[in-house]
Design a protein around this motif. Structure first.
Motif, PDB file in Angstrom:
ATOM      1  N   MET A   1       0.842  -1.186   0.000  1.00  0.00           N
ATOM      2  CA  MET A   1       0.000   0.000   0.000  1.00  0.00           C
ATOM      3  C   MET A   1       0.885   1.246   0.000  1.00  0.00           C
ATOM      4  O   MET A   1       1.855   1.324   0.760  1.00  0.00           O
ATOM      5  CB  MET A   1      -0.922  -0.001   1.224  1.00  0.00           C
ATOM      6  CG  MET A   1      -1.864   1.206   1.277  1.00  0.00           C
ATOM      7  SD  MET A   1      -2.970   1.153   2.709  1.00  0.00           S
ATOM      8  CE  MET A   1      -3.944  -0.299   2.312  1.00  0.00           C
ATOM      9  N   LEU A   2       0.538   2.205  -0.836  1.00  0.00           N
ATOM     10  CA  LEU A   2       1.340   3.418  -0.937  1.00  0.00           C
ATOM     11  C   LEU A   2       1.156   4.297   0.295  1.00  0.00           C
ATOM     12  O   LEU A   2       0.061   4.407   0.846  1.00  0.00           O
ATOM     13  CB  LEU A   2       0.937   4.202  -2.188  1.00  0.00           C
ATOM     14  CG  LEU A   2       1.186   3.514  -3.532  1.00  0.00           C
ATOM     15  CD1 LEU A   2       0.708   4.397  -4.668  1.00  0.00           C
ATOM     16  CD2 LEU A   2       2.660   3.183  -3.689  1.00  0.00           C
ATOM     17  N   ASP A   3       2.229   4.919   0.707  1.00  0.00           N
ATOM     18  CA  ASP A   3       2.206   5.811   1.855  1.00  0.00           C
ATOM     19  C   ASP A   3       1.643   7.163   1.425  1.00  0.00           C
ATOM     20  O   ASP A   3       2.209   7.832   0.543  1.00  0.00           O
ATOM     21  CB  ASP A   3       3.632   5.965   2.409  1.00  0.00           C
ATOM     22  CG  ASP A   3       3.666   6.771   3.687  1.00  0.00           C
ATOM     23  OD1 ASP A   3       3.516   8.008   3.595  1.00  0.00           O
ATOM     24  OD2 ASP A   3       3.839   6.181   4.769  1.00  0.00           O
ATOM     25  N   VAL A   4       0.544   7.570   2.042  1.00  0.00           N
ATOM     26  CA  VAL A   4      -0.124   8.816   1.658  1.00  0.00           C
ATOM     27  C   VAL A   4       0.781  10.015   1.892  1.00  0.00           C
ATOM     28  O   VAL A   4       0.847  10.939   1.062  1.00  0.00           O
ATOM     29  CB  VAL A   4      -1.456   8.978   2.425  1.00  0.00           C
ATOM     30  CG1 VAL A   4      -2.065  10.350   2.155  1.00  0.00           C
ATOM     31  CG2 VAL A   4      -2.435   7.878   2.039  1.00  0.00           C
ATOM     32  N   HIS A   5       1.505  10.013   2.995  1.00  0.00           N
ATOM     33  CA  HIS A   5       2.373  11.147   3.298  1.00  0.00           C
ATOM     34  C   HIS A   5       3.442  11.310   2.219  1.00  0.00           C
ATOM     35  O   HIS A   5       3.749  12.425   1.795  1.00  0.00           O
ATOM     36  CB  HIS A   5       3.021  10.960   4.673  1.00  0.00           C
ATOM     37  CG  HIS A   5       3.891  12.105   5.081  1.00  0.00           C
ATOM     38  ND1 HIS A   5       3.395  13.356   5.343  1.00  0.00           N
ATOM     39  CD2 HIS A   5       5.244  12.188   5.259  1.00  0.00           C
ATOM     40  CE1 HIS A   5       4.385  14.167   5.677  1.00  0.00           C
ATOM     41  NE2 HIS A   5       5.520  13.479   5.617  1.00  0.00           N
ATOM     42  N   ARG A   6       4.004  10.200   1.762  1.00  0.00           N
ATOM     43  CA  ARG A   6       5.024  10.279   0.718  1.00  0.00           C
ATOM     44  C   ARG A   6       4.425  10.758  -0.605  1.00  0.00           C
ATOM     45  O   ARG A   6       5.076  11.458  -1.380  1.00  0.00           O
ATOM     46  CB  ARG A   6       5.690   8.918   0.552  1.00  0.00           C
ATOM     47  CG  ARG A   6       6.579   8.543   1.737  1.00  0.00           C
ATOM     48  CD  ARG A   6       7.012   7.094   1.673  1.00  0.00           C
ATOM     49  NE  ARG A   6       7.799   6.730   2.860  1.00  0.00           N
ATOM     50  CZ  ARG A   6       8.002   5.489   3.271  1.00  0.00           C
ATOM     51  NH1 ARG A   6       7.471   4.477   2.577  1.00  0.00           N
ATOM     52  NH2 ARG A   6       8.728   5.245   4.348  1.00  0.00           N
ATOM     53  N   LEU A   7       3.182  10.370  -0.876  1.00  0.00           N
ATOM     54  CA  LEU A   7       2.506  10.867  -2.076  1.00  0.00           C
ATOM     55  C   LEU A   7       2.350  12.380  -2.035  1.00  0.00           C
ATOM     56  O   LEU A   7       2.528  13.075  -3.048  1.00  0.00           O
ATOM     57  CB  LEU A   7       1.131  10.209  -2.213  1.00  0.00           C
ATOM     58  CG  LEU A   7       1.100   8.745  -2.653  1.00  0.00           C
ATOM     59  CD1 LEU A   7      -0.320   8.205  -2.574  1.00  0.00           C
ATOM     60  CD2 LEU A   7       1.643   8.587  -4.068  1.00  0.00           C
ATOM     61  N   ILE A   8       2.030  12.899  -0.856  1.00  0.00           N
ATOM     62  CA  ILE A   8       1.870  14.348  -0.699  1.00  0.00           C
ATOM     63  C   ILE A   8       3.212  15.051  -0.886  1.00  0.00           C
ATOM     64  O   ILE A   8       3.295  16.132  -1.485  1.00  0.00           O
ATOM     65  CB  ILE A   8       1.257  14.667   0.673  1.00  0.00           C
ATOM     66  CG1 ILE A   8      -0.189  14.144   0.715  1.00  0.00           C
ATOM     67  CG2 ILE A   8       1.292  16.166   0.962  1.00  0.00           C
ATOM     68  CD1 ILE A   8      -0.849  14.245   2.072  1.00  0.00           C
ATOM     69  N   VAL A   9       4.284  14.441  -0.395  1.00  0.00           N
ATOM     70  CA  VAL A   9       5.619  14.999  -0.610  1.00  0.00           C
ATOM     71  C   VAL A   9       5.938  15.033  -2.102  1.00  0.00           C
ATOM     72  O   VAL A   9       6.444  16.026  -2.632  1.00  0.00           O
ATOM     73  CB  VAL A   9       6.685  14.180   0.149  1.00  0.00           C
ATOM     74  CG1 VAL A   9       8.089  14.599  -0.284  1.00  0.00           C
ATOM     75  CG2 VAL A   9       6.526  14.368   1.652  1.00  0.00           C
ATOM     76  N   LEU A  10       5.621  13.935  -2.806  1.00  0.00           N
ATOM     77  CA  LEU A  10       5.849  13.887  -4.254  1.00  0.00           C
ATOM     78  C   LEU A  10       5.083  14.996  -4.956  1.00  0.00           C
ATOM     79  O   LEU A  10       5.637  15.697  -5.825  1.00  0.00           O
ATOM     80  CB  LEU A  10       5.415  12.527  -4.801  1.00  0.00           C
ATOM     81  CG  LEU A  10       5.389  12.402  -6.333  1.00  0.00           C
ATOM     82  CD1 LEU A  10       6.792  12.524  -6.907  1.00  0.00           C
ATOM     83  CD2 LEU A  10       4.735  11.093  -6.764  1.00  0.00           C
ATOM     84  N   ARG A  11       3.843  15.174  -4.595  1.00  0.00           N
ATOM     85  CA  ARG A  11       3.050  16.231  -5.234  1.00  0.00           C
ATOM     86  C   ARG A  11       3.673  17.595  -5.005  1.00  0.00           C
ATOM     87  O   ARG A  11       3.720  18.432  -5.915  1.00  0.00           O
ATOM     88  CB  ARG A  11       1.625  16.208  -4.680  1.00  0.00           C
ATOM     89  CG  ARG A  11       0.725  17.242  -5.359  1.00  0.00           C
ATOM     90  CD  ARG A  11      -0.563  17.445  -4.617  1.00  0.00           C
ATOM     91  NE  ARG A  11      -1.395  18.421  -5.301  1.00  0.00           N
ATOM     92  CZ  ARG A  11      -2.374  19.114  -4.724  1.00  0.00           C
ATOM     93  NH1 ARG A  11      -2.642  18.933  -3.447  1.00  0.00           N
ATOM     94  NH2 ARG A  11      -3.086  19.976  -5.413  1.00  0.00           N
ATOM     95  N   SER A  12       4.148  17.831  -3.807  1.00  0.00           N
ATOM     96  CA  SER A  12       4.767  19.114  -3.502  1.00  0.00           C
ATOM     97  C   SER A  12       6.011  19.350  -4.357  1.00  0.00           C
ATOM     98  O   SER A  12       6.235  20.459  -4.861  1.00  0.00           O
ATOM     99  CB  SER A  12       5.129  19.185  -2.015  1.00  0.00           C
ATOM    100  OG  SER A  12       5.655  20.457  -1.698  1.00  0.00           O
ATOM    101  N   VAL A  13       6.814  18.299  -4.551  1.00  0.00           N
ATOM    102  CA  VAL A  13       8.012  18.431  -5.385  1.00  0.00           C
ATOM    103  C   VAL A  13       7.624  18.723  -6.830  1.00  0.00           C
ATOM    104  O   VAL A  13       8.210  19.584  -7.490  1.00  0.00           O
ATOM    105  CB  VAL A  13       8.872  17.154  -5.295  1.00  0.00           C
ATOM    106  CG1 VAL A  13      10.027  17.226  -6.295  1.00  0.00           C
ATOM    107  CG2 VAL A  13       9.406  16.963  -3.889  1.00  0.00           C
TER     108      VAL A  13
END
Length: 302
Positions: free
Chosen positions: A1-13
């Protein structure tokens, strides 16, 4: 399962354009941002960012995940707002988008009943497209089936709405119980839709199947104007039967169109996660009942 927090970091980058800018926005160190991206790449087994010169840019996979991360953040924000409103005892809200015919014919009959059953729910009705927009709970829409409904949404069928031809009462075809579409091939037509709409394409496709392309003598982009032009003797118009509930064709003759029978499919589209909410589910059930009643009660008699 993908980590939601890391997805948000990716979006920010992706949105900031660099690790340094994302770090400043999120209050992290650049090293922490890089670690989150590396961990997410390991989770997905896919390269998400690639180096270009001295900078970086997202790969196609990175852009895809960033888009979904935005949707997740939006839903989290909506959930937080809804929970805060619930804790504060604020009135619940139901936002429904609709197109004109549905608004005039399907929605008004259900509002009193819905208001009695859910007095604390405020219904906000919006004319125009709302599918996928933040804050819209449902949209009544014409669709060519459910294949194109985006992930995360559910399309619930309301009714199939067949088309009728509106004729002057002294027209030679006015005495027919049904009118074959091909018999309208030589008539001057009055347009009643914008050229790009699905409803117009449905009619044109049916005419093509009947072996002709209609000659539009008058351009009108709404049903009321089209019916008025028919009353003035300028031609005939073909419109959805449901529209007769919003634009009564007084002193005119309406007949079902056959061979083929053009019809539009009307759905209510809702967010998947909200479909079973009691107020929304009740609203949809009332819509379905009204749609069935309207479909049975609208007559094509003169």
């Amino acid at each position: 399962m993908l980590d939601v927090h890391r997805l948000i970091v990716l979006r920010s980058v992706v949105e900031a354009g660099s690790i340094q800018a994302a770090a400043a926005h999120l209050g992290y160190t650049p090293s922490a941002i890089s670690q989150h991206l590396a961990a997410l790449q390991r989770e997905t087994g896919t390269t998400l960012m690639e180096r270009i010169g001295r900078g970086i840019r997202p790969t196609e996979a990175g852009r895809l995940l960033a888009t979904y991360a935005g949707r997740i953040q939006s839903q989290i924000s909506e959930a937080e707002t809804a929970l805060a409103d619930l804790r504060a005892g604020k009135t619940q809200r139901l936002v429904v988008h609709y197109f004109a015919t549905a608004g005039a014919v399907l929605i008004p009959p259900i509002m009193a009943d819905f208001g009695r059953r859910f007095p604390d729910v405020r219904v906000e009705l919006r004319l125009g497209k709302g599918l996928g927009k933040e804050g819209a709970d449902a949209e009544i829409v014409v669709l060519p089936g459910t294949a194109g409904v985006p992930a995360g949404f559910r399309a619930i069928h309301l009714l199939d709405d067949p088309y009728v031809v509106v004729l002057p009462p002294d027209h030679p075809l006015a005495g027919e119980e049904e009118v074959e579409l091909a018999r309208l091939g030589g008539e001057p037509w009055i347009d009643n839709e914008w050229p790009s709409t699905l409803c117009r394409e449905i009619v044109l496709d049916a005419c093509g199947a009947a072996g002709f392309s209609p000659h539009f003598a008058v351009e009108a982009h709404d049903y009321s104007s089209a019916v008025a032009f028919v009353a003035a003797g300028l031609g005939v118009t073909v419109l959805p039967r449901l529209a007769l509930g919003a634009v009564p064709a007084r002193d005119l003759t309406c007949r079902p169109v056959i061979r083929p029978v053009p019809h539009r499919e009307i759905y209510v589209v809702v967010r998947e996660y909200a479909a079973d909410h009691p107020a929304l589910a009740a609203f949809i059930a009332l819509l379905q009942t009204t749609a069935n009643e309207r479909c049975a009660s609208i007559t094509t008699a003169p």
